[in-house]
Design a protein around this motif. Structure first.
Motif, PDB file in Angstrom:
ATOM      1  N   ASN A   1       0.831  -1.212   0.000  1.00 32.28           N
ATOM      2  CA  ASN A   1       0.000   0.000   0.000  1.00 32.28           C
ATOM      3  C   ASN A   1       0.863   1.259   0.000  1.00 32.28           C
ATOM      4  O   ASN A   1       0.571   2.213  -0.722  1.00 32.28           O
ATOM      5  N   ILE A   2       1.925   1.262   0.793  1.00 31.13           N
ATOM      6  CA  ILE A   2       2.824   2.423   0.853  1.00 31.13           C
ATOM      7  C   ILE A   2       3.445   2.661  -0.523  1.00 31.13           C
ATOM      8  O   ILE A   2       3.488   3.797  -1.003  1.00 31.13           O
ATOM      9  N   ARG A   3       3.894   1.599  -1.170  1.00 32.36           N
ATOM     10  CA  ARG A   3       4.505   1.723  -2.503  1.00 32.36           C
ATOM     11  C   ARG A   3       3.487   2.265  -3.511  1.00 32.36           C
ATOM     12  O   ARG A   3       3.808   3.102  -4.345  1.00 32.36           O
ATOM     13  N   LYS A   4       2.235   1.796  -3.423  1.00 33.75           N
ATOM     14  CA  LYS A   4       1.191   2.261  -4.331  1.00 33.75           C
ATOM     15  C   LYS A   4       0.941   3.764  -4.123  1.00 33.75           C
ATOM     16  O   LYS A   4       0.872   4.523  -5.086  1.00 33.75           O
ATOM     17  N   PHE A   5       0.839   4.193  -2.861  1.00 35.50           N
ATOM     18  CA  PHE A   5       0.585   5.609  -2.569  1.00 35.50           C
ATOM     19  C   PHE A   5       1.738   6.477  -3.055  1.00 35.50           C
ATOM     20  O   PHE A   5       1.519   7.540  -3.631  1.00 35.50           O
ATOM     21  N   LEU A   6       2.972   6.035  -2.822  1.00 36.85           N
ATOM     22  CA  LEU A   6       4.137   6.818  -3.254  1.00 36.85           C
ATOM     23  C   LEU A   6       4.217   6.902  -4.776  1.00 36.85           C
ATOM     24  O   LEU A   6       4.568   7.942  -5.327  1.00 36.85           O
ATOM     25  N   SER A   7       3.890   5.801  -5.461  1.00 32.46           N
ATOM     26  CA  SER A   7       3.956   5.820  -6.929  1.00 32.46           C
ATOM     27  C   SER A   7       2.878   6.726  -7.520  1.00 32.46           C
ATOM     28  O   SER A   7       3.038   7.224  -8.635  1.00 32.46           O
ATOM     29  N   GLN A   8       1.787   6.956  -6.800  1.00 28.30           N
ATOM     30  CA  GLN A   8       0.742   7.887  -7.244  1.00 28.30           C
ATOM     31  C   GLN A   8       1.112   9.334  -6.961  1.00 28.30           C
ATOM     32  O   GLN A   8       0.379  10.241  -7.329  1.00 28.30           O
ATOM     33  N   GLY A   9       2.244   9.543  -6.269  1.00 27.23           N
ATOM     34  CA  GLY A   9       2.696  10.908  -5.986  1.00 27.23           C
ATOM     35  C   GLY A   9       2.191  11.462  -4.669  1.00 27.23           C
ATOM     36  O   GLY A   9       2.286  12.666  -4.426  1.00 27.23           O
ATOM     37  N   ASN A  10       1.647  10.622  -3.814  1.00 24.52           N
ATOM     38  CA  ASN A  10       1.142  11.072  -2.515  1.00 24.52           C
ATOM     39  C   ASN A  10       2.173  10.863  -1.420  1.00 24.52           C
ATOM     40  O   ASN A  10       3.023   9.989  -1.522  1.00 24.52           O
ATOM     41  N   LYS A  11       2.076  11.684  -0.376  1.00 24.23           N
ATOM     42  CA  LYS A  11       2.912  11.471   0.807  1.00 24.23           C
ATOM     43  C   LYS A  11       2.251  10.396   1.659  1.00 24.23           C
ATOM     44  O   LYS A  11       1.033  10.209   1.601  1.00 24.23           O
ATOM     45  N   VAL A  12       3.061   9.689   2.448  1.00 22.84           N
ATOM     46  CA  VAL A  12       2.532   8.621   3.291  1.00 22.84           C
ATOM     47  C   VAL A  12       2.973   8.862   4.729  1.00 22.84           C
ATOM     48  O   VAL A  12       4.162   9.033   5.009  1.00 22.84           O
ATOM     49  N   LYS A  13       1.996   8.886   5.627  1.00 24.56           N
ATOM     50  CA  LYS A  13       2.277   9.015   7.053  1.00 24.56           C
ATOM     51  C   LYS A  13       2.184   7.610   7.642  1.00 24.56           C
ATOM     52  O   LYS A  13       1.122   6.989   7.611  1.00 24.56           O
ATOM     53  N   VAL A  14       3.305   7.115   8.126  1.00 23.66           N
ATOM     54  CA  VAL A  14       3.340   5.789   8.736  1.00 23.66           C
ATOM     55  C   VAL A  14       3.290   5.995  10.242  1.00 23.66           C
ATOM     56  O   VAL A  14       4.167   6.624  10.821  1.00 23.66           O
ATOM     57  N   SER A  15       2.234   5.482  10.867  1.00 23.47           N
ATOM     58  CA  SER A  15       2.111   5.642  12.319  1.00 23.47           C
ATOM     59  C   SER A  15       2.111   4.279  12.990  1.00 23.47           C
ATOM     60  O   SER A  15       1.467   3.338  12.527  1.00 23.47           O
ATOM     61  N   LEU A  16       2.859   4.197  14.058  1.00 24.72           N
ATOM     62  CA  LEU A  16       3.026   2.958  14.805  1.00 24.72           C
ATOM     63  C   LEU A  16       2.595   3.231  16.238  1.00 24.72           C
ATOM     64  O   LEU A  16       3.165   4.091  16.900  1.00 24.72           O
ATOM     65  N   ARG A  17       1.549   2.551  16.699  1.00 25.29           N
ATOM     66  CA  ARG A  17       1.001   2.796  18.043  1.00 25.29           C
ATOM     67  C   ARG A  17       1.489   1.712  19.004  1.00 25.29           C
ATOM     68  O   ARG A  17       1.422   0.522  18.693  1.00 25.29           O
ATOM     69  N   PHE A  18       1.959   2.162  20.134  1.00 28.54           N
ATOM     70  CA  PHE A  18       2.404   1.233  21.173  1.00 28.54           C
ATOM     71  C   PHE A  18       1.270   1.028  22.165  1.00 28.54           C
ATOM     72  O   PHE A  18       0.691   1.988  22.666  1.00 28.54           O
ATOM     73  N   ARG A  19       0.966  -0.245  22.468  1.00 29.44           N
ATOM     74  CA  ARG A  19      -0.088  -0.547  23.435  1.00 29.44           C
ATOM     75  C   ARG A  19       0.529  -1.125  24.704  1.00 29.44           C
ATOM     76  O   ARG A  19       1.448  -1.940  24.629  1.00 29.44           O
ATOM     77  N   GLY A  20       0.002  -0.722  25.814  1.00 31.39           N
ATOM     78  CA  GLY A  20       0.375  -1.299  27.106  1.00 31.39           C
ATOM     79  C   GLY A  20       1.866  -1.386  27.338  1.00 31.39           C
ATOM     80  O   GLY A  20       2.575  -0.385  27.338  1.00 31.39           O
ATOM     81  N   ARG A  21       2.355  -2.606  27.532  1.00 34.58           N
ATOM     82  CA  ARG A  21       3.762  -2.826  27.879  1.00 34.58           C
ATOM     83  C   ARG A  21       4.700  -2.684  26.691  1.00 34.58           C
ATOM     84  O   ARG A  21       5.923  -2.764  26.858  1.00 34.58           O
ATOM     85  N   GLU A  22       4.145  -2.495  25.481  1.00 28.67           N
ATOM     86  CA  GLU A  22       4.995  -2.294  24.302  1.00 28.67           C
ATOM     87  C   GLU A  22       5.823  -1.016  24.439  1.00 28.67           C
ATOM     88  O   GLU A  22       6.833  -0.869  23.758  1.00 28.67           O
ATOM     89  N   MET A  23       5.401  -0.084  25.300  1.00 26.72           N
ATOM     90  CA  MET A  23       6.133   1.171  25.496  1.00 26.72           C
ATOM     91  C   MET A  23       7.551   0.909  26.006  1.00 26.72           C
ATOM     92  O   MET A  23       8.442   1.727  25.798  1.00 26.72           O
ATOM     93  N   ALA A  24       7.749  -0.222  26.647  1.00 28.19           N
ATOM     94  CA  ALA A  24       9.086  -0.562  27.141  1.00 28.19           C
ATOM     95  C   ALA A  24      10.015  -0.956  25.996  1.00 28.19           C
ATOM     96  O   ALA A  24      11.236  -0.995  26.162  1.00 28.19           O
ATOM     97  N   HIS A  25       9.449  -1.250  24.831  1.00 29.24           N
ATOM     98  CA  HIS A  25      10.249  -1.716  23.691  1.00 29.24           C
ATOM     99  C   HIS A  25      10.075  -0.783  22.482  1.00 29.24           C
ATOM    100  O   HIS A  25       9.773  -1.238  21.373  1.00 29.24           O
TER     101      HIS A  25
END
Length: 166
Positions: free
Chosen positions: A101-125
């Motif tokens: 999907n990211i490659r498709k959006f970039l090839s169409q000329g759009n910017k891509v915001k990649v967001s990664l959410r940490f849940r619970g104890r994932e904040m430690a990593h």
């Protein structure tokens, strides 16, 4: 754009329909010359001394200008920001789908915001999340480059990818 007797000048420099300069004439005489040809006297350069007017078909001129504006509007591409959400523990197959999907959006000329959410104890990593972001940037570097490097904002890590200039 003032035409004919709407022009507020006593003397005007007149250019004929074929582009030849006639010279400086009183406004009434210039308008009568234009009407004799079945055309309009159109003010082209109001700031000049004396103002420059051209004998032309004003309706046709306006039509051509609107056509040019529509064509320019049609050709422009509005860049959108598309968002792809990823998890710190996203599996390899799911990551392949996200990358596609990211490659498709970039090839169409759009910017891509990649967001990664940490849940619970994932904040430690958070280092695992940073690795995911580096992996994504490395896998799509042929189509886009990071405009905004990954940084932690609360429980979310965000990176913006911009398409490569062609």
């Amino acid at each position: 754009m003032p035409i004919n007797l709407e022009i507020e000048a006593s003397n005007v420099r007149v250019v004929d329909a074929d582009g030849t300069q006639i010279g400086v004439l009183p406004l009434r005489e210039a308008v009568s010359r234009a009407e004799a040809q079945g055309l309009d006297l159109v003010l082209m350069a109001a700031k000049a001394n004396p103002p420059v007017c051209k004998i032309m078909d004003y309706g046709k001129y306006k039509y051509e200008q609107s056509k040019k504006a529509n064509l320019a509007k049609k050709r422009q591409h509005v860049t959108q920001v598309k968002e792809v959400k990823v998890g710190a523990n996203t599996d390899s197959h799911d990551m392949e789908v996200k990358l596609r999907n990211i490659r498709k959006f970039l090839s169409q000329g759009n910017k891509v915001k990649v967001s990664l959410r940490f849940r619970g104890r994932e904040m430690a990593h958070t280092d695992r999340g940073a690795e995911q972001m580096k992996l994504i940037a490395a896998r799509v570097e042929d189509l886009g480059k990071p405009e905004k490097m990954p940084n932690l904002e609360g429980r979310q890590m965000v990176m913006v990818l911009a398409p490569q200039k062609k």
